[in-house]
Scaffold this motif. Structure first.
Motif, PDB file in Angstrom:
ATOM      1  N   SER A  20     -55.047  32.754  21.741  1.00  0.00           N
ATOM      2  CA  SER A  20     -56.572  32.627  21.811  1.00  0.00           C
ATOM      3  C   SER A  20     -57.989  34.006  21.362  1.00  0.00           C
ATOM      4  O   SER A  20     -59.240  34.023  20.562  1.00  0.00           O
ATOM      5  N   ARG A  25     -61.214  32.225  19.990  1.00  0.00           N
ATOM      6  CA  ARG A  25     -61.516  31.027  20.484  1.00  0.00           C
ATOM      7  C   ARG A  25     -60.134  30.407  21.223  1.00  0.00           C
ATOM      8  O   ARG A  25     -59.545  30.385  20.804  1.00  0.00           O
ATOM      9  N   HIS A  26     -60.394  30.246  21.863  1.00  0.00           N
ATOM     10  CA  HIS A  26     -59.598  28.876  23.172  1.00  0.00           C
ATOM     11  C   HIS A  26     -60.100  27.139  23.262  1.00  0.00           C
ATOM     12  O   HIS A  26     -61.121  27.366  23.202  1.00  0.00           O
ATOM     13  N   GLU A  30     -63.119  25.998  25.101  1.00  0.00           N
ATOM     14  CA  GLU A  30     -64.125  26.357  23.851  1.00  0.00           C
ATOM     15  C   GLU A  30     -64.690  27.944  24.049  1.00  0.00           C
ATOM     16  O   GLU A  30     -65.641  28.169  23.717  1.00  0.00           O
ATOM     17  N   GLU A  31     -64.129  29.014  25.134  1.00  0.00           N
ATOM     18  CA  GLU A  31     -64.161  30.577  25.084  1.00  0.00           C
ATOM     19  C   GLU A  31     -63.634  31.021  23.906  1.00  0.00           C
ATOM     20  O   GLU A  31     -63.452  30.454  23.137  1.00  0.00           O
ATOM     21  N   VAL A  32     -65.400  32.157  23.507  1.00  0.00           N
ATOM     22  CA  VAL A  32     -64.631  32.826  22.439  1.00  0.00           C
ATOM     23  C   VAL A  32     -64.564  34.388  22.647  1.00  0.00           C
ATOM     24  O   VAL A  32     -64.994  35.008  24.239  1.00  0.00           O
ATOM     25  N   ARG A  47     -58.902  29.762  13.021  1.00  0.00           N
ATOM     26  CA  ARG A  47     -59.880  29.190  14.264  1.00  0.00           C
ATOM     27  C   ARG A  47     -60.229  28.363  14.686  1.00  0.00           C
ATOM     28  O   ARG A  47     -60.282  28.047  15.893  1.00  0.00           O
ATOM     29  N   ARG A  48     -60.619  27.667  13.832  1.00  0.00           N
ATOM     30  CA  ARG A  48     -61.743  26.258  14.295  1.00  0.00           C
ATOM     31  C   ARG A  48     -60.367  25.087  14.296  1.00  0.00           C
ATOM     32  O   ARG A  48     -60.786  24.624  15.535  1.00  0.00           O
ATOM     33  N   GLY A  50     -57.764  25.501  15.925  1.00  0.00           N
ATOM     34  CA  GLY A  50     -57.079  26.790  17.754  1.00  0.00           C
ATOM     35  C   GLY A  50     -55.574  26.522  17.869  1.00  0.00           C
ATOM     36  O   GLY A  50     -55.244  26.295  16.489  1.00  0.00           O
ATOM     37  N   ALA A 210     -65.322  22.376  15.230  1.00  0.00           N
ATOM     38  CA  ALA A 210     -64.026  22.921  15.683  1.00  0.00           C
ATOM     39  C   ALA A 210     -62.717  21.631  16.632  1.00  0.00           C
ATOM     40  O   ALA A 210     -63.050  20.850  17.109  1.00  0.00           O
ATOM     41  N   THR A 212     -60.706  20.461  19.540  1.00  0.00           N
ATOM     42  CA  THR A 212     -60.877  20.984  21.202  1.00  0.00           C
ATOM     43  C   THR A 212     -59.455  20.185  21.115  1.00  0.00           C
ATOM     44  O   THR A 212     -59.282  19.409  20.391  1.00  0.00           O
TER      45      THR A 212
END
Length: 230
Positions: A20, A25-26, A30-32, A47-48, A50, A210, A212
């Protein structure tokens, strides 16, 4: 809304944390992150989505299915399958893309991926003509085209190759540098087993947003020789 069945380690697994931070991004929180901002151009595409390995590619729900039914089936599936190891993973490439991949074909992994694809097929709405065209079927092999029309994704069954994507396309001029960076970044996870410990239900609320993690479930059935557990 689109859904996908992906392999991912759990939210707090060290590999999830490392990957991540690499991607920026996680997908669980959703942490960046900006740890590797200098490589943001090559991590933009993965990244989009995950950090994940695709098992059942993104799909819209069939008209006669609900999210509640999908979540219930997802939980039941995970609880009835057994965790297992990929014996050895490495940093590898698929064309111009870099990913974590098995060092060699591992049949239990192939069987598990096929199980996921087939089990959740009733939940998938048919692809639109536009979605089919996006896959450029004229460039696919005969079996890949058949997979696209049968399962909504070309790279399943005998055409499945497990990969946890780490970059978008990397130019030939940056390939050696990228291989070296990734080998160092993921040194604690390569040349050793990777446990397929659980399954993630990922969601994309609107096309282009993104992905999730909706929920993550461990593969919780007792250990047996049959990874599919019936």
């Amino acid at each position: 809304m689109r859904y996908a069945l992906y392999f991912s380690p759990s939210a707090t697994d060290p590999l999830t944390e490392t990957a991540s931070r690499w991607l920026g991004r996680h997908a669980f929180s959703e942490e960046v992150f900006d740890d590797y901002v200098s490589f943001a151009d090559v991590t933009e595409d993965p990244r989009r989505y995950g950090f994940h390995a695709t098992l059942k590619a993104p799909f819209e729900l069939a008209a006669d299915k609900s999210e509640e039914q999908l979540v219930e089936a997802f939980s039941a599936f995970a609880s009835s399958r057994t965790a297992f190891d990929i014996p050895d993973v490495v940093v590898g490439s698929l064309g111009p893309f870099f990913a974590l991949v098995p060092a060699a074909l591992h049949q239990p992994l192939q069987d598990f991926a096929a199980d996921v694809v087939q089990h959740f097929e009733p939940f998938r709405a048919p692809l639109s003509e536009r979605d089919i065209a996006r896959r450029k079927p004229e460039t696919l092999s005969e079996s890949q085209r058949a997979n696209l029309h049968r399962f909504g994704y070309p790279y399943v069954m005998d055409d499945f190759r497990f990969h946890m994507t780490l970059t978008g396309p990397v130019s030939d001029g940056r390939s050696d540098e990228m291989a070296d960076i990734l080998t160092k970044t993921f040194a604690g996870f390569i040349h050793r087993p990777l446990t397929i410990s659980g399954l993630g239900l990922f969601v994309e609320k609107e096309r282009g947003e993104a992905f999730t993690v909706h929920s993550w479930q461990p593969l919780a059935a007792p250990n047996t020789k049959d990874v599919r557990n019936g």
